[in-house]
Motif scaffolding. Structure first.
Motif, PDB file in Angstrom:
ATOM      1  N   GLY A  63       0.805  -1.222   0.000  1.00 57.62           N
ATOM      2  CA  GLY A  63       0.000   0.000   0.000  1.00 57.62           C
ATOM      3  C   GLY A  63       0.830   1.261   0.000  1.00 57.62           C
ATOM      4  O   GLY A  63       0.390   2.308   0.468  1.00 57.62           O
ATOM      5  N   LEU A  64       2.033   1.195  -0.545  1.00 56.11           N
ATOM      6  CA  LEU A  64       2.927   2.349  -0.568  1.00 56.11           C
ATOM      7  C   LEU A  64       3.007   2.936  -1.974  1.00 56.11           C
ATOM      8  O   LEU A  64       3.009   2.191  -2.958  1.00 56.11           O
ATOM      9  CB  LEU A  64       4.335   1.933  -0.126  1.00 56.11           C
ATOM     10  CG  LEU A  64       4.455   1.344   1.275  1.00 56.11           C
ATOM     11  CD1 LEU A  64       5.850   0.800   1.505  1.00 56.11           C
ATOM     12  CD2 LEU A  64       4.109   2.399   2.313  1.00 56.11           C
ATOM     13  N   CYS A 104     -18.060  -0.915 -10.968  1.00 61.46           N
ATOM     14  CA  CYS A 104     -17.091  -1.397 -11.956  1.00 61.46           C
ATOM     15  C   CYS A 104     -17.178  -0.591 -13.253  1.00 61.46           C
ATOM     16  O   CYS A 104     -16.163  -0.289 -13.877  1.00 61.46           O
ATOM     17  CB  CYS A 104     -17.311  -2.879 -12.221  1.00 61.46           C
ATOM     18  SG  CYS A 104     -16.131  -3.587 -13.369  1.00 61.46           S
ATOM     19  N   ASP A 105     -18.415  -0.218 -13.661  1.00 59.99           N
ATOM     20  CA  ASP A 105     -18.599   0.584 -14.876  1.00 59.99           C
ATOM     21  C   ASP A 105     -17.916   1.940 -14.732  1.00 59.99           C
ATOM     22  O   ASP A 105     -17.249   2.417 -15.650  1.00 59.99           O
ATOM     23  CB  ASP A 105     -20.088   0.793 -15.171  1.00 59.99           C
ATOM     24  CG  ASP A 105     -20.814  -0.508 -15.463  1.00 59.99           C
ATOM     25  OD1 ASP A 105     -20.206  -1.393 -16.107  1.00 59.99           O
ATOM     26  OD2 ASP A 105     -21.974  -0.636 -15.032  1.00 59.99           O
ATOM     27  N   LEU A 106     -18.087   2.557 -13.568  1.00 59.37           N
ATOM     28  CA  LEU A 106     -17.450   3.859 -13.330  1.00 59.37           C
ATOM     29  C   LEU A 106     -15.926   3.741 -13.364  1.00 59.37           C
ATOM     30  O   LEU A 106     -15.242   4.571 -13.955  1.00 59.37           O
ATOM     31  CB  LEU A 106     -17.898   4.428 -11.981  1.00 59.37           C
ATOM     32  CG  LEU A 106     -19.371   4.788 -11.871  1.00 59.37           C
ATOM     33  CD1 LEU A 106     -19.709   5.164 -10.428  1.00 59.37           C
ATOM     34  CD2 LEU A 106     -19.703   5.931 -12.810  1.00 59.37           C
ATOM     35  N   ALA A 107     -15.405   2.703 -12.733  1.00 54.70           N
ATOM     36  CA  ALA A 107     -13.964   2.488 -12.723  1.00 54.70           C
ATOM     37  C   ALA A 107     -13.438   2.234 -14.133  1.00 54.70           C
ATOM     38  O   ALA A 107     -12.374   2.734 -14.511  1.00 54.70           O
ATOM     39  CB  ALA A 107     -13.612   1.321 -11.796  1.00 54.70           C
ATOM     40  N   ASN A 108     -14.199   1.456 -14.931  1.00 54.82           N
ATOM     41  CA  ASN A 108     -13.802   1.209 -16.321  1.00 54.82           C
ATOM     42  C   ASN A 108     -13.704   2.506 -17.105  1.00 54.82           C
ATOM     43  O   ASN A 108     -12.736   2.741 -17.832  1.00 54.82           O
ATOM     44  CB  ASN A 108     -14.800   0.280 -17.024  1.00 54.82           C
ATOM     45  CG  ASN A 108     -14.678  -1.146 -16.582  1.00 54.82           C
ATOM     46  OD1 ASN A 108     -13.654  -1.565 -16.053  1.00 54.82           O
ATOM     47  ND2 ASN A 108     -15.731  -1.906 -16.796  1.00 54.82           N
ATOM     48  N   GLU A 109     -14.706   3.356 -16.976  1.00 52.86           N
ATOM     49  CA  GLU A 109     -14.721   4.613 -17.730  1.00 52.86           C
ATOM     50  C   GLU A 109     -13.583   5.535 -17.286  1.00 52.86           C
ATOM     51  O   GLU A 109     -12.961   6.195 -18.113  1.00 52.86           O
ATOM     52  CB  GLU A 109     -16.078   5.319 -17.592  1.00 52.86           C
ATOM     53  CG  GLU A 109     -17.238   4.552 -18.195  1.00 52.86           C
ATOM     54  CD  GLU A 109     -17.013   4.153 -19.650  1.00 52.86           C
ATOM     55  OE1 GLU A 109     -16.460   4.948 -20.439  1.00 52.86           O
ATOM     56  OE2 GLU A 109     -17.401   3.024 -20.011  1.00 52.86           O
ATOM     57  N   ALA A 126       0.036   1.194 -13.087  1.00 52.79           N
ATOM     58  CA  ALA A 126       0.384   0.881 -11.697  1.00 52.79           C
ATOM     59  C   ALA A 126       0.258   2.112 -10.807  1.00 52.79           C
ATOM     60  O   ALA A 126      -0.224   2.026  -9.671  1.00 52.79           O
ATOM     61  CB  ALA A 126       1.799   0.310 -11.626  1.00 52.79           C
ATOM     62  N   GLU A 127       0.662   3.270 -11.329  1.00 50.88           N
ATOM     63  CA  GLU A 127       0.568   4.493 -10.531  1.00 50.88           C
ATOM     64  C   GLU A 127      -0.890   4.873 -10.275  1.00 50.88           C
ATOM     65  O   GLU A 127      -1.245   5.284  -9.171  1.00 50.88           O
ATOM     66  CB  GLU A 127       1.307   5.631 -11.247  1.00 50.88           C
ATOM     67  CG  GLU A 127       1.502   6.832 -10.376  1.00 50.88           C
ATOM     68  CD  GLU A 127       2.472   7.840 -10.958  1.00 50.88           C
ATOM     69  OE1 GLU A 127       2.599   8.913 -10.350  1.00 50.88           O
ATOM     70  OE2 GLU A 127       3.088   7.577 -11.993  1.00 50.88           O
ATOM     71  N   GLY A 131      -2.674   5.025  -6.687  1.00 54.02           N
ATOM     72  CA  GLY A 131      -3.357   6.242  -6.243  1.00 54.02           C
ATOM     73  C   GLY A 131      -4.775   5.981  -5.777  1.00 54.02           C
ATOM     74  O   GLY A 131      -5.243   6.537  -4.783  1.00 54.02           O
ATOM     75  N   ILE A 132      -5.486   5.114  -6.488  1.00 49.17           N
ATOM     76  CA  ILE A 132      -6.864   4.776  -6.097  1.00 49.17           C
ATOM     77  C   ILE A 132      -6.866   4.078  -4.742  1.00 49.17           C
ATOM     78  O   ILE A 132      -7.651   4.410  -3.852  1.00 49.17           O
ATOM     79  CB  ILE A 132      -7.542   3.912  -7.178  1.00 49.17           C
ATOM     80  CG1 ILE A 132      -7.816   4.766  -8.409  1.00 49.17           C
ATOM     81  CG2 ILE A 132      -8.835   3.283  -6.655  1.00 49.17           C
ATOM     82  CD1 ILE A 132      -8.281   3.991  -9.624  1.00 49.17           C
ATOM     83  N   LYS A 133      -5.965   3.121  -4.552  1.00 47.02           N
ATOM     84  CA  LYS A 133      -5.873   2.421  -3.272  1.00 47.02           C
ATOM     85  C   LYS A 133      -5.540   3.405  -2.147  1.00 47.02           C
ATOM     86  O   LYS A 133      -6.125   3.349  -1.073  1.00 47.02           O
ATOM     87  CB  LYS A 133      -4.830   1.314  -3.331  1.00 47.02           C
ATOM     88  CG  LYS A 133      -4.739   0.527  -2.029  1.00 47.02           C
ATOM     89  CD  LYS A 133      -3.755  -0.602  -2.129  1.00 47.02           C
ATOM     90  CE  LYS A 133      -3.626  -1.422  -0.886  1.00 47.02           C
ATOM     91  NZ  LYS A 133      -4.172  -0.929   0.341  1.00 47.02           N
ATOM     92  N   HIS A 134      -4.620   4.318  -2.431  1.00 46.52           N
ATOM     93  CA  HIS A 134      -4.229   5.313  -1.429  1.00 46.52           C
ATOM     94  C   HIS A 134      -5.437   6.191  -1.059  1.00 46.52           C
ATOM     95  O   HIS A 134      -5.652   6.508   0.115  1.00 46.52           O
ATOM     96  CB  HIS A 134      -3.078   6.165  -1.959  1.00 46.52           C
ATOM     97  CG  HIS A 134      -2.563   7.172  -0.995  1.00 46.52           C
ATOM     98  ND1 HIS A 134      -1.946   6.814   0.179  1.00 46.52           N
ATOM     99  CD2 HIS A 134      -2.580   8.522  -1.029  1.00 46.52           C
ATOM    100  CE1 HIS A 134      -1.598   7.904   0.828  1.00 46.52           C
ATOM    101  NE2 HIS A 134      -1.972   8.951   0.124  1.00 46.52           N
ATOM    102  N   GLY A 135      -6.247   6.558  -2.058  1.00 54.17           N
ATOM    103  CA  GLY A 135      -7.447   7.349  -1.786  1.00 54.17           C
ATOM    104  C   GLY A 135      -8.423   6.617  -0.872  1.00 54.17           C
ATOM    105  O   GLY A 135      -8.960   7.198   0.075  1.00 54.17           O
ATOM    106  N   PHE A 136      -8.649   5.342  -1.129  1.00 54.82           N
ATOM    107  CA  PHE A 136      -9.525   4.542  -0.261  1.00 54.82           C
ATOM    108  C   PHE A 136      -8.944   4.478   1.155  1.00 54.82           C
ATOM    109  O   PHE A 136      -9.674   4.599   2.139  1.00 54.82           O
ATOM    110  CB  PHE A 136      -9.697   3.130  -0.827  1.00 54.82           C
ATOM    111  CG  PHE A 136     -10.834   2.991  -1.797  1.00 54.82           C
ATOM    112  CD1 PHE A 136     -12.074   2.553  -1.374  1.00 54.82           C
ATOM    113  CD2 PHE A 136     -10.669   3.307  -3.132  1.00 54.82           C
ATOM    114  CE1 PHE A 136     -13.133   2.412  -2.262  1.00 54.82           C
ATOM    115  CE2 PHE A 136     -11.714   3.179  -4.032  1.00 54.82           C
ATOM    116  CZ  PHE A 136     -12.949   2.733  -3.605  1.00 54.82           C
TER     117      PHE A 136
END
Length: 148
Positions: A63-64, A104-109, A126-127, A131-136
């Motif tokens: 998670g880094l 999933c549709d939103l993430a795809n778009e 990967a970046e 970034g998405i994981k860091h936001g969560f």
């Protein structure tokens, strides 16, 4: 000898190791060290891809963030025009059937819009995922602070 190469969008310094005589690559702008060795430049690029893939996978697992904001790295980072991104995402999401819209549709778009703006390089993917994981994680921490 000291040269630079670019592997999957990430710059690396290349030198010759005095002891082994092998080429040595070291990525620039990472939050940690990732170096790689080979007997020739073609093999060095292959080893560099492996090293970068492992580095990003380990960073993701922990998670880094993989890349830092060092001045020498900012110049090679891809930036996104936020107005263009928001327009692209808004248009594509509005075209989806609203009664069937899933996360999933939103993430795809969002992924499609970013890939079209920055390119298909694996390091960008990967970046974005990092970034998405860091936001969560930030939202989880914020909620944990409120609940305490």
């Amino acid at each position: 000898m000291s040269n630079k190469i670019v592997i999957d969008g990430v710059h690396a310094n290349v030198t010759v190791d005095q002891e082994s005589g092998q080429f040595r690559g070291e990525f620039i702008g990472l939050n940690g060290g990732a170096d790689f060795y080979a007997d020739n430049l073609q093999a060095l690029e292959i080893e560099g891809r492996r090293s970068l893939k492992i580095y990003i996978a380990l960073g993701k697992e922990k998670g880094l963030p993989c890349f830092n904001d060092a001045p020498n790295h900012k110049s090679i980072r891809t930036t996104v025009n936020i107005d263009e991104l928001l327009t692209t995402v808004r248009t594509s999401v509005q075209a989806l059937p609203s009664n069937d819209l899933e996360l999933c549709d939103l993430a795809n778009e969002l992924g499609i819009a970013l890939a079209e703006l920055v390119g298909l390089d694996k390091s960008y993917e990967a970046e974005v995922l990092s970034g998405i994981k860091h936001g969560f994680d930030l939202v989880r921490r914020k909620k944990d602070l409120v609940l305490v």
